[in-house]
Design a protein around this motif. Structure first.
Motif, PDB file in Angstrom:
ATOM      1  N   GLU A 145     -42.092 -38.486  13.923  1.00 19.59           N
ATOM      2  CA  GLU A 145     -40.819 -39.188  14.150  1.00 19.59           C
ATOM      3  C   GLU A 145     -41.080 -40.699  14.285  1.00 19.59           C
ATOM      4  OE1 GLU A 145     -38.275 -37.675  17.220  1.00 19.59           O
ATOM      5  OE2 GLU A 145     -36.911 -39.382  17.077  1.00 19.59           O
ATOM      6  N   TYR A 205     -41.685 -42.039  10.731  1.00 21.81           N
ATOM      7  CA  TYR A 205     -40.540 -42.245   9.826  1.00 21.81           C
ATOM      8  C   TYR A 205     -39.586 -43.306  10.363  1.00 21.81           C
ATOM      9  CZ  TYR A 205     -37.467 -38.773  12.276  1.00 21.81           C
ATOM     10  OH  TYR A 205     -36.706 -38.082  13.180  1.00 21.81           O
ATOM     11  N   HIS A 250     -44.989 -33.499  16.098  1.00 20.98           N
ATOM     12  CA  HIS A 250     -43.542 -33.613  15.871  1.00 20.98           C
ATOM     13  C   HIS A 250     -43.081 -35.015  16.306  1.00 20.98           C
ATOM     14  CE1 HIS A 250     -39.330 -32.293  15.787  1.00 20.98           C
ATOM     15  NE2 HIS A 250     -39.179 -32.681  17.049  1.00 20.98           N
ATOM     16  N   HIS A 278     -42.229 -33.774  10.267  1.00 22.57           N
ATOM     17  CA  HIS A 278     -41.556 -33.699  11.581  1.00 22.57           C
ATOM     18  C   HIS A 278     -40.790 -32.372  11.710  1.00 22.57           C
ATOM     19  CE1 HIS A 278     -39.023 -35.134  14.949  1.00 22.57           C
ATOM     20  NE2 HIS A 278     -37.946 -34.828  14.240  1.00 22.57           N
TER      21      HIS A 278
HETATM   22 FE   FE2 Z   1     -35.861 -34.733  15.051  1.00 21.24          FE
END
Ligand code: FE2
Length: 156
Positions: A54, A57, A50, A38
């Motif tokens: 996210e 995770y 990106h 990320h």
């Molecule tokens: Fe971030």
């Protein structure tokens, strides 16, 4: 046979707790992989990946908590130090990856490793008649298999 307060076989529960701790450790490494991707991803797919990392995770963080609390429900102690995590983990560690294909391949490699552990737990929980852990593993496996399909489709 001696049983836990949940009415499950003690020895089988202990084996399950060990394997759940292995899964927990591997998930923490996967979480950190997704974080790193990320942060470090570059190139024309930056915005898409990106955000995707996210999502990964954030999902891993939720699952880590579910695993740890399942361990506690089974009267075990969840691993919680980086030291323990790195000594147990088999998930490949990605460092300074900014290339999109390499990044997606790291996610695929990580998820494949997690699936192996989850299938081992699925067998153990089946054997122990531990439906709580069993259904949790079924959910994780189905979700991750779908993510693997999509990541592979992204690779073309
Ligand atoms: Fe971030």
């Amino acid at each position: 046979m001696s049983t836990t307060i949940l009415g499950l076989d003690k020895q089988k529960t202990e084996n399950l707790v060990n394997e759940l701790n292995t899964l927990l450790a591997n998930f923490q490494v996967y979480y950190q992989n997704a974080r790193g991707l990320h942060w470090n991803i570059k190139g024309k797919n930056f915005f898409e990946l990106h955000m995707k990392f996210e999502e990964f995770y954030t999902d891993a963080q939720e699952k880590v908590d579910l695993i740890a609390e399942r361990i506690l429900t089974l009267q075990g102690t969840p691993l919680h130090t980086f030291e323990d995590y790195t000594s147990v983990s088999r998930v490949p560690v990605g460092k300074n990856i900014s290339n999109d294909v390499e990044a997606v391949k790291l996610i695929i490699g990580s998820l494949s490793e997690l699936l192996k552990i989850e299938r081992t737990i699925l067998d153990l929980s089946d054997e122990a008649e531990d439906e709580g852990t069993n259904s949790m593993m079924s959910d994780f496996i189905a979700e991750q298999e779908k993510t693997l399909w999509m990541m592979n489709a992204w690779l073309g």
